[in-house]
Design an enzyme around this catalytic site. Structure first.
Site, PDB file in Angstrom:
ATOM      1  N   THR A   1      -1.582  -0.146  -1.010  1.00 45.68           N
ATOM      2  CA  THR A   1      -2.020   0.884  -0.071  1.00 45.68           C
ATOM      3  C   THR A   1      -3.478   0.996  -0.389  1.00 45.68           C
ATOM      4  OG1 THR A   1      -0.002   2.211   0.182  1.00 45.68           O
ATOM      5  CG2 THR A   1      -2.024   3.423   0.145  1.00 45.68           C
TER       6      THR A   1
ATOM      7  N   ARG B   1      11.148   2.920   8.773  1.00 45.02           N
ATOM      8  CA  ARG B   1      10.801   3.673   7.563  1.00 45.02           C
ATOM      9  C   ARG B   1       9.326   4.100   7.556  1.00 45.02           C
ATOM     10  NH1 ARG B   1       6.993   3.087   3.135  1.00 45.02           N
ATOM     11  NH2 ARG B   1       7.962   3.867   1.238  1.00 45.02           N
ATOM     12  N   ILE B   2       9.088   5.340   7.220  1.00 46.51           N
ATOM     13  CA  ILE B   2       7.726   5.857   7.078  1.00 46.51           C
ATOM     14  C   ILE B   2       7.567   6.324   5.639  1.00 46.51           C
ATOM     15  CG2 ILE B   2       6.186   7.753   7.796  1.00 46.51           C
ATOM     16  CD1 ILE B   2       7.593   7.486  10.590  1.00 46.51           C
ATOM     17  N   GLY B   3       6.422   6.024   5.040  1.00 46.24           N
ATOM     18  CA  GLY B   3       6.204   6.378   3.639  1.00 46.24           C
ATOM     19  C   GLY B   3       5.444   7.688   3.480  1.00 46.24           C
TER      20      GLY B   3
ATOM     21  N   GLY C   1       6.765   5.362  -1.836  1.00 45.88           N
ATOM     22  CA  GLY C   1       6.606   6.560  -1.013  1.00 45.88           C
ATOM     23  C   GLY C   1       7.765   7.537  -1.077  1.00 45.88           C
TER      24      GLY C   1
HETATM   25  N1  ASP Z   1       2.906   4.524  -0.742  1.00 49.05           N
HETATM   26  C1  ASP Z   1       3.129   3.425   0.147  1.00 49.05           C
HETATM   27  C2  ASP Z   1       4.397   3.625   0.886  1.00 49.05           C
HETATM   28  O1  ASP Z   1       5.386   4.005   0.306  1.00 49.05           O
HETATM   29  C3  ASP Z   1       3.170   2.103  -0.532  1.00 49.05           C
HETATM   30  C4  ASP Z   1       2.185   1.882  -1.633  1.00 49.05           C
HETATM   31  O2  ASP Z   1       1.377   2.718  -1.943  1.00 49.05           O
HETATM   32  O3  ASP Z   1       2.237   0.826  -2.249  1.00 49.05           O
HETATM   33  O4  ASP Z   1       4.436   3.367   2.058  1.00 49.05           O
END
Ligand code: ASP
Length: 313
Positions: free
Chosen positions: A179, A207-209, A233
């Protein structure tokens, strides 16, 4: 002069033994480019909001990072991205989730903040809003990188081998997440935070993080701090990670360092979550804690000092 910026390019299983010197140099150059883009804005008296935008857009455009070009693939082989930006001076927020044709999701998030009366738009509706506001959509091929495609194939193979149930979400962090995010304090005392992500490889069902969920992956308030998180997430959302840190500062008078340490190293760890964050407080103090094996990260202060780091040590 009291301004500063901190960025991250994702947390996860990032081990020295798996990194070639060439790859490491590429990541460091990518982080430096992002840091300088944001820092340049601050040094010329620009806003924290513009600085975090610039820094995040630089990483969205860099295929090394899991945001914009180079985003990870979903189970179905598509790219679905989330992004958020928050202005700590007004607590205005814009966020988008599960967008598939937006080259710079954080730019669309800012449009949502400035040109709509809403906070979070998702999917097709977000893309209709983008077009209505003059943004050009890109074809899915724009996001393709071989590295991310291979990562999905590996994840699918592992899943088949382990006979995992379709609905079982894989929370292990060896899928190498990622991210990108930035936080900044400008010379006018304003804070801002921005985060953008392709999410997690092999994610499914829309899916939403945590990234676009305000107070989870992204938060900024001039009274306390600005935060951008990275990691799995599902846990960051359950921990309401970013807001928890701001709340500890506001209601318990904790320092940013103590609050961030407690929330990431103790509370997130106790939940079983893996990840980290970059944060800056109203006074320009920066912390970058993570409980994963590594986190691409960097910061730069008004006096020009700073650091770029990847591994734990
Ligand atoms: N936090 C992000 C998500 O869960 C992924 C990540 O930070 O690697 O979508």
């Amino acid at each position: 002069m009291n301004f500063a910026i901190a960025i991250h390019g994702g947390a996860g299983t990032i081990r020295r033994q798996f990194m070639t010197p060439e790859k490491e140099a590429e990541y460091r150059a990518g982080l430096a480019e992002s840091l300088e883009a944001g820092y340049g804005i601050l040094r010329h008296g620009g806003s924290a909001l513009d600085a975090v935008m610039k820094a995040v857009i630089a990483m969205e455009n860099n295929p090394l990072f899991n945001a914009g070009k180079g985003a990870v693939f979903t189970h179905e082989g598509t790219n679905e991205q989330d992004a958020c930006v928050m202005d700590g001076s007004t607590r205005a927020v814009g966020a988008v989730a599960a967008v598939k044709h937006i080259a710079s999701p954080v730019t669309l998030a800012r449009m949502v903040m400035e040109r709509s009366k809403h906070v979070l738009l998702c999917g097709e509706g977000a893309e209709r809003f983008a077009v209505a506001n003059g943004m050009t959509l890109v074809e899915p091929e724009y996001f393709y990188t071989k590295q991310r495609w291979d990562q999905l194939q590996l994840a699918l193979k592992e899943e088949a081998r382990e006979h995992k149930q379709e609905a079982q979400l894989d929370h292990s962090d060896h899928k190498k997440m990622g991210t990108v995010g930035a936080v900044a304090l400008d010379n006018h005392g304003n804070l801002a935070a921005a985060t953008s992500t392709g999410g997690m490889t092999n994610k499914r069902y829309g899916r939403i993080g945590d990234t676009p969920i305000i107070g989870a992956g992204t938060y900024a308030d001039n009274a306390t701090c600005a935060i951008s998180a990275t990691g799995v997430g599902e846990f960051i959302m359950r921990a309401v990670l970013a807001h928890d840190i701001a709340a500890l500062m506001q209601y318990k008078n904790m320092t940013l360092a103590d609050a961030a340490n407690l929330v990431v190293m103790e509370k997130l760890t106790a939940l079983g979550g893996s990840g980290g964050l970059v944060a800056i407080d109203w006074d320009g103090n920066i912390v970058m804690p993570f409980n994963s094996e590594g986190m691409y990260r960097g910061y730069k202060l008004a006096d020009g000092t700073g650091e770029i780091a990847i591994f734990k040590d």
